[in-house]
Design an enzyme around this catalytic site. Structure first.
Site, PDB file in Angstrom:
ATOM      1  N   ASP A  13      -7.068  -4.218   3.204  1.00  0.00           N
ATOM      2  CA  ASP A  13      -6.554  -5.384   2.466  1.00  0.00           C
ATOM      3  C   ASP A  13      -7.533  -5.868   1.404  1.00  0.00           C
ATOM      4  O   ASP A  13      -7.575  -7.059   1.086  1.00  0.00           O
ATOM      5  CB  ASP A  13      -6.212  -6.540   3.424  1.00  0.00           C
ATOM      6  CG  ASP A  13      -5.313  -6.113   4.563  1.00  0.00           C
ATOM      7  OD1 ASP A  13      -4.266  -5.513   4.286  1.00  0.00           O
ATOM      8  OD2 ASP A  13      -5.662  -6.367   5.734  1.00  0.00           O
ATOM      9  N   GLU A  14      -8.305  -4.956   0.826  1.00  0.00           N
ATOM     10  CA  GLU A  14      -9.314  -5.356  -0.158  1.00  0.00           C
ATOM     11  C   GLU A  14      -8.762  -5.452  -1.579  1.00  0.00           C
ATOM     12  O   GLU A  14      -9.503  -5.764  -2.513  1.00  0.00           O
ATOM     13  CB  GLU A  14     -10.495  -4.361  -0.166  1.00  0.00           C
ATOM     14  CG  GLU A  14     -11.246  -4.258   1.138  1.00  0.00           C
ATOM     15  CD  GLU A  14     -10.762  -3.099   1.995  1.00  0.00           C
ATOM     16  OE1 GLU A  14     -11.416  -2.791   3.002  1.00  0.00           O
ATOM     17  OE2 GLU A  14      -9.713  -2.505   1.645  1.00  0.00           O
ATOM     18  N   HIS A  41       0.499  -2.000  -0.072  1.00  0.00           N
ATOM     19  CA  HIS A  41      -0.117  -2.366  -1.341  1.00  0.00           C
ATOM     20  C   HIS A  41       0.844  -3.294  -2.075  1.00  0.00           C
ATOM     21  O   HIS A  41       2.046  -3.035  -2.124  1.00  0.00           O
ATOM     22  CB  HIS A  41      -0.349  -1.139  -2.231  1.00  0.00           C
ATOM     23  CG  HIS A  41      -1.420  -0.218  -1.736  1.00  0.00           C
ATOM     24  ND1 HIS A  41      -2.471  -0.643  -0.961  1.00  0.00           N
ATOM     25  CD2 HIS A  41      -1.613   1.113  -1.921  1.00  0.00           C
ATOM     26  CE1 HIS A  41      -3.262   0.395  -0.697  1.00  0.00           C
ATOM     27  NE2 HIS A  41      -2.754   1.469  -1.255  1.00  0.00           N
ATOM     28  N   THR A 130       0.557  -1.708  14.052  1.00  0.00           N
ATOM     29  CA  THR A 130       1.779  -2.151  13.387  1.00  0.00           C
ATOM     30  C   THR A 130       3.030  -1.640  14.097  1.00  0.00           C
ATOM     31  O   THR A 130       4.141  -1.963  13.692  1.00  0.00           O
ATOM     32  CB  THR A 130       1.814  -1.656  11.930  1.00  0.00           C
ATOM     33  OG1 THR A 130       1.677  -0.232  11.911  1.00  0.00           O
ATOM     34  CG2 THR A 130       0.688  -2.285  11.121  1.00  0.00           C
ATOM     35  N   THR A 239      -7.804   2.352  13.038  1.00  0.00           N
ATOM     36  CA  THR A 239      -6.613   3.145  12.786  1.00  0.00           C
ATOM     37  C   THR A 239      -6.809   4.531  13.397  1.00  0.00           C
ATOM     38  O   THR A 239      -7.833   4.796  14.021  1.00  0.00           O
ATOM     39  CB  THR A 239      -6.324   3.218  11.276  1.00  0.00           C
ATOM     40  OG1 THR A 239      -5.002   3.734  11.067  1.00  0.00           O
ATOM     41  CG2 THR A 239      -7.357   4.061  10.545  1.00  0.00           C
ATOM     42  N   SER A 413     -12.595  -7.973  -9.977  1.00  0.00           N
ATOM     43  CA  SER A 413     -11.222  -8.434 -10.172  1.00  0.00           C
ATOM     44  C   SER A 413     -11.162  -9.947  -9.999  1.00  0.00           C
ATOM     45  O   SER A 413     -11.714 -10.490  -9.043  1.00  0.00           O
ATOM     46  CB  SER A 413     -10.296  -7.753  -9.166  1.00  0.00           C
ATOM     47  OG  SER A 413      -9.017  -8.333  -9.186  1.00  0.00           O
TER      48      SER A 413
END
EC number: 6.3.4.4
Length: 430
Positions: A13-14, A41, A130, A239, A413
């Protein structure tokens, strides 16, 4: 030829979607090399929001070849649904713009059943999966019983594969109180979608080898983050695939010599979804503020993310295990208005100061962060596209992160918008 790998240097989640989208304007090919549709994304393009989970981010930009590599586990039904979704938003998708590795393994409905049943049985000790079948699909892949994309073109081989799967899944499902698996129904469901899926299938290793020989610019798009890597992450709260940059080669079929730059992504703070250790977590008003301002909710699941201060120890370790060349720092604007900002510079464990994240679960849960406090800024960084647009304190903060992590910032960003980026070094220029 230039090959750039993008990996998350935290727990996912970066902001990889935006950065990959931004870099894709400089690339000829965009490749997914691991994971499945468990990591979403979000892309914002001309005010339009695109939410992708399985498809490479390059698809939303015309003139790019997008590739799903052999290291990805593919839910074929989800793939087709996701394709239909972005087509409805005006994006053209065809076998000329999207290629699927013919040796990629498939996620089946049985995998989802097992994933959900196992997670539910763990109760309070849940890992935070998930429940989309990713882990069980990788288990079948490693166990050499997976159904692969190429098998959809060979009904006889499909029968043998399903029989092998049944031999494993029957007792497994019985132990989880799940219904008896129906092999005939699975075969019928797979053959029904086979023509649509096979239209995108190719030997990806061969295609990419040709692109490398021609000098194409290739962008390898990682999912999740290094601290969720099955070996180097916070095991077992990880994961089921290798997330580190080295897997870009194995998960796509190109040699490591094709990779010239590794870009590690990190938020200007830290977030995590699901259970597991999180040394700098702020379960207080600070964490709530970071989550609210940063809109920290999962793209796929909608789950609220846990939030905390930047952990330079963890990011430095992630950079080491992935051979990161430079950093892309995201969401700097979320820190606007904080009077002071903390950075974790080391850990305390059993009275000793350590400069790494330990492998043992007990030690991971026991480490305490050692903080350095910096002055915040009252001005806005949102939308900044050059150093001169930033408040002086924000520049000091970024420079301090570079010092602590030991890597230069290639990009910063400052908003979700694609063009709001401060570029110090173009990864494709080496």
């Amino acid at each position: 030829m230039a090959g750039v790998v993008v990996v998350g240097a935290q727990w996912g989640d970066e902001g990889k979607g935006k950065i990959v989208d931004w870099l894709s304007s400089r690339a000829d090919v965009v490749v997914r090399f691991q994971g499945g549709h468990n990591a979403g994304h979000t892309l914002v393009i001309d005010g339009k929001v695109f939410k992708l989970a399985l498809l490479p981010s390059g698809l939303v930009r015309g003139g790019k070849l997008s590739v799903i590599g052999n290291g990805v586990v593919v839910d074929p039904w989800h793939m087709l649904t996701e394709i239909e979704g972005i087509q409805a938003q005006g994006i053209e998708v065809s076998p000329e713009s999207l290629v699927l590795a013919d040796n990629a393994s498939l996620i089946l409905p049985w995998h989802k059943d097992i994933d959900a049943a196992r997670e539910g049985a763990l109760g309070a000790a849940q890992i935070g999966t998930t429940k989309r079948g990713i882990g069980p699909a990788y288990e079948d892949r490693v166990g050499r019983r997976a159904i692969r994309v190429a098998d959809l073109a060979d009904p006889a081989a499909l029968d043998l594969k399903i029989e092998r799967l049944l031999a494993h899944h029957r007792p497994l499902r019985a132990g989880l109180d799940l219904p008896e698996p129906d092999g005939a129904a699975l075969k019928a469901a797979l053959l029904e979608i086979a023509p649509q899926v096979l239209a995108y299938a190719q030997p990806v290793w061969k295609l990419l080898d040709e692109k490398v020989r021609r000098g194409s610019r290739i962008l390898f798009e990682g999912a999740q983050g290094v601290m969720l890597d099955v070996d180097h992450g916070t095991y077992p709260f990880v994961t089921s695939s290798s997330v580190v940059a080295g897997n870009a080669s194995a998960g796509s079929g190109v040699g490591p010599g094709a990779i010239s730059y590794v870009l590690g992504l990190a938020k200007a703070y830290t977030t995590r979804v699901g259970a597991g250790p999180f040394p700098t977590e702020q379960d207080n008003d600070i964490g709530k503020r970071l989550g609210t301002v940063g809109h920290e909710f999962g793209t796929n699941t909608g789950r609220a993310r846990r939030c905390g201060w930047f952990d330079s120890v963890m990011v430095r370790q992630a950079c080491a295990t992935s051979g990161v060349t430079g950093l892309a720092l995201t969401k700097l604007d979320v820190l606007d208005g904080f009077e002071e900002i903390k950075i974790c510079t080391a850990y305390k464990l059993n009275g000793k100061t350590i400069d790494y994240f330990p492998a043992g679960l007990t030690d991971q849960a026991a480490v305490e962060p050692v903080y350095e406090t910096l002055k915040g800024w009252s001005g806005s960084t949102r939308g900044a596209r050059s150093w001169t647009d930033l408040p002086p304190e924000a520049v000091v903060y970024v420079r301090r992160l570079e010092e602590l992590v030991g890597k230069p910032c290639a990009l910063v960003s400052t908003s979700p918008e694609r063009e709001d980026v401060i570029l110090m070094r173009d990864p494709f220029e080496g």
